[in-house]
Design an enzyme around this catalytic site. Sequence first.
Site, mmCIF file in Angstrom:
data_model
loop_
_atom_site.group_PDB
_atom_site.id
_atom_site.type_symbol
_atom_site.label_atom_id
_atom_site.label_comp_id
_atom_site.label_asym_id
_atom_site.label_seq_id
_atom_site.Cartn_x
_atom_site.Cartn_y
_atom_site.Cartn_z
ATOM 1 N N HIS A 260 0.823 -1.214 0.000
ATOM 2 C CA HIS A 260 0.000 0.000 0.000
ATOM 3 C C HIS A 260 0.857 1.263 0.000
ATOM 4 O O HIS A 260 0.684 2.132 -0.852
ATOM 5 C CB HIS A 260 -0.944 0.033 1.214
ATOM 6 C CG HIS A 260 -1.484 1.397 1.490
ATOM 7 N ND1 HIS A 260 -2.649 1.861 0.941
ATOM 8 C CD2 HIS A 260 -0.966 2.445 2.202
ATOM 9 C CE1 HIS A 260 -2.842 3.119 1.324
ATOM 10 N NE2 HIS A 260 -1.834 3.498 2.085
ATOM 11 N N GLU A 412 -22.387 19.898 6.172
ATOM 12 C CA GLU A 412 -21.442 21.022 6.077
ATOM 13 C C GLU A 412 -20.163 20.644 5.326
ATOM 14 O O GLU A 412 -19.664 21.420 4.499
ATOM 15 C CB GLU A 412 -21.084 21.521 7.485
ATOM 16 C CG GLU A 412 -22.259 22.098 8.276
ATOM 17 C CD GLU A 412 -23.118 21.017 8.947
ATOM 18 O OE1 GLU A 412 -22.714 19.828 8.961
ATOM 19 O OE2 GLU A 412 -24.202 21.361 9.457
HETATM 20 C C1 LIG Z 1 -8.837 11.605 5.716
HETATM 21 C C2 LIG Z 1 -7.682 10.677 5.642
HETATM 22 N N1 LIG Z 1 -7.437 9.826 6.646
HETATM 23 C C3 LIG Z 1 -6.384 9.016 6.613
HETATM 24 C C4 LIG Z 1 -5.526 9.038 5.564
HETATM 25 C C5 LIG Z 1 -4.289 8.145 5.552
HETATM 26 N N2 LIG Z 1 -4.483 7.059 4.577
HETATM 27 C C6 LIG Z 1 -3.962 7.136 3.335
HETATM 28 S S1 LIG Z 1 -4.375 5.829 2.387
HETATM 29 C C7 LIG Z 1 -5.221 5.106 3.650
HETATM 30 C C8 LIG Z 1 -5.896 3.786 3.461
HETATM 31 C C9 LIG Z 1 -6.734 3.806 2.267
HETATM 32 O O1 LIG Z 1 -7.190 2.559 1.904
HETATM 33 P P1 LIG Z 1 -7.629 2.371 0.415
HETATM 34 O O2 LIG Z 1 -8.365 3.526 -0.051
HETATM 35 O O3 LIG Z 1 -8.324 1.054 0.354
HETATM 36 O O4 LIG Z 1 -6.265 2.348 -0.364
HETATM 37 P P2 LIG Z 1 -5.450 1.093 -0.884
HETATM 38 O O5 LIG Z 1 -4.718 0.535 0.290
HETATM 39 O O6 LIG Z 1 -6.418 0.129 -1.444
HETATM 40 O O7 LIG Z 1 -4.534 1.700 -1.879
HETATM 41 C C10 LIG Z 1 -5.191 5.914 4.777
HETATM 42 C C11 LIG Z 1 -5.827 5.544 6.064
HETATM 43 C C12 LIG Z 1 -5.801 9.939 4.524
HETATM 44 N N3 LIG Z 1 -5.027 10.063 3.468
HETATM 45 N N4 LIG Z 1 -6.900 10.725 4.571
#
Ligand SMILES: Cc1ncc(C[n+]2csc(CCOP(=O)(O)OP(=O)(O)O)c2C)c(N)n1
Length: 664
Positions: A260, A412
């Site tokens: 990831h 909002e």
């Molecule tokens: C509002 C917010 N919270 C937390 C994050 C940190 N973050 C980046 S990617 C991710 C996980 C996302 O999962 P997914 O969309 O399934 O991505 P994949 O692992 O499949 O690429 C997190 C928690 C963020 N970028 N934005």
Amino acid sequence: MDNRTMANALRILSMDGVQKANSGHPGAPMGMADMAQVVWRKAMRHNPKNPQWANRDRFVLSNGHGSMLLYSLLHLTGYDLPLEELKQFRQLHSKTAGHPEYKLTPGIETTTGPLGQGLANAVGMATAEKILASQFNREGFPIVDHYTYTFMGDGCMMEGISHEAASLAGTWKLGKLVAFYDDNGISIDGEVEQWFTDDTAKRFEAYGWHVVRAIDGHDAQAVEAAIKQAKAVTDKPTLIVCKTTIGFGSPNKSGKEDCHGAPLGAEEVALSRKQLGWQYDEPFFVPNDIYAAWDCTASGADYEQEWNGLFAAYAKKYPTEAAEFTRRLAGEIPAGWEEKFDAFIAQWQQEGIKVASRKASQMVLDQLGPDFPELLGGSADLAPSNLTKWKGSKAFTAEDANGNYLHYGVREFGMSAIMNGMALHGGFLPYGGTFLIFMEYARNAVRMASLMGLHVVYVYTHDSIGLGEDGPTHQPVEQPAMLRITPNLESWRPADAVETAVAWKRAIKRTDGPVALMLSRQNLAPQARSAGQVQAIGNGGYVLWESGKHPQVILIGTGSEVSLAMEAAQRLAADGTSVRVVSMPCCEVFEKQPAEYRESVLPADVTKRVAVEAAIADYWYKYVGLDGKIVGMHSFGESAPAEQLYKLFGITADAVYEAAVSLL
Ligand SMILES: Cc1ncc(C[n+]2csc(CCOP(=O)(O)OP(=O)(O)O)c2C)c(N)n1
Ligand SMILES: [Mg+2]
């Protein structure tokens, strides 16, 4: 060239970019490459040589951590993003920032990274398209006619804002919005089935979306067919659920959270090349035949040329509309407006009207509205309190898009991120209202507007304990300070109707960032001013009154508390003290004035200063210094009639007077 090889070029560039930077997210780009290949080469009408072309399809990567996918797409299709930039991924001053940034990179439609907001931006863009089309298209002349595509991952789906945005998109029947869900079952902590078990397809169907279920996201033909289905349904937005494998192509890391947000590692990169059947070992190398197959510049030029022909014919038949369309997209102010509005302000100064600043704001809208068809208003279900509707407001609905007012419902954050999308689309000046306290729910969208430098206006009413009975849950305390310390945001807290009009004037004229108006629920007495003082309001802070040229003490106030400073000043003057009152409706604009001007308002050698504001006191130390005094809030409010609260918290003319006396 076969679809898979084309998509593999995206995978190679993305994993190499992350590997070289030793930082970033290879999994999402590798998982979404097959979908992206179809969308960018077969579905989207875009012109890489003119990313600003008005009728281009919009694309939003809501899962912005997959930025390398977007950079690879821009590079391969022919945007001005050379390979050198891809090699500089995440490095200082490169055009390939960690997450996609609006204005930094040609072809990036919005800044994404905070998950979920990209979807809301896309909803805003699709809404803008629908309204603009209803305003400008004529029989046989669909000059506004484009799709908005967005990719989103599990993270976007889990975020609450996806509910707000998707709910509105369904209600508004945004038939030209096509969202792809990268359903890979993985987020940072691992397999999402442990924390995300929604039936997403059912959820979106319940919002009124058209859902294309369980497509194999690695089957280009299936993706293409799904897009056809999406376009065939014109009265609903479409969600295409694509089952994918994160890190597709990586033999040891695909399907796992490991890929990831970390580079694959040199060894795994080599193994992935092998698994993908990519014959070239050299990093970032793409052979010419693959480049040629990716090149969208010829088709892009054709799309735009075709549209240019259509627009030229439109301009011949509808010259007024064409000129107005051009003005609107350029974001230009209507000719002659400023003189007219200045005369209106001067008249208000003369009349001295006593109204709440939220009411003054509505009266200003009545004045401005007819000259600004680009004003796209709304409120998060507080129209009668925010007074965001003016005489010419007409509701936008799914069936009648030709409106200028959006009922966002109690959403909002969704509202604010949708406003960003509308501003990004172009053709509109969005403004939206809520209680100042509930901008907290929208906070990150306000931050994103500031970061992107978007021209949007927030109408935040009920701006202090002055709202009274609703109590501490509704009384903002720390919000004015928080707005003021947000970079590139201008927040105004006007003292009376005239200052409100000047704040709105700035909100209309500012083009490089958002403006927040903090407006009172309660009536505000008009202040006397010379023409020069009316002019000076626009400097953000100015001398409102003084008893003599060389003040012994300066009283600084904003909004509803300016009248308290004035009352205290009269008493000080009666005592024989030389006193000055500075009204400071917008600290951020005051800070932008030349040093001589600031010195003329707040001379450095006058260190005896008192600030008064019914908000958290601490912000004002920068103006009164550690030896100064602040009459303000140090706690949350209370539920009671407003007059009692001002007494309870000691925000009174007496307190200002006494604070000043204690300094003398
Ligand atoms: C509002 C917010 N919270 C937390 C994050 C940190 N973050 C980046 S990617 C991710 C996980 C996302 O999962 P997914 O969309 O399934 O991505 P994949 O692992 O499949 O690429 C997190 C928690 C963020 N970028 N934005
Ligand atoms: Mg995921």
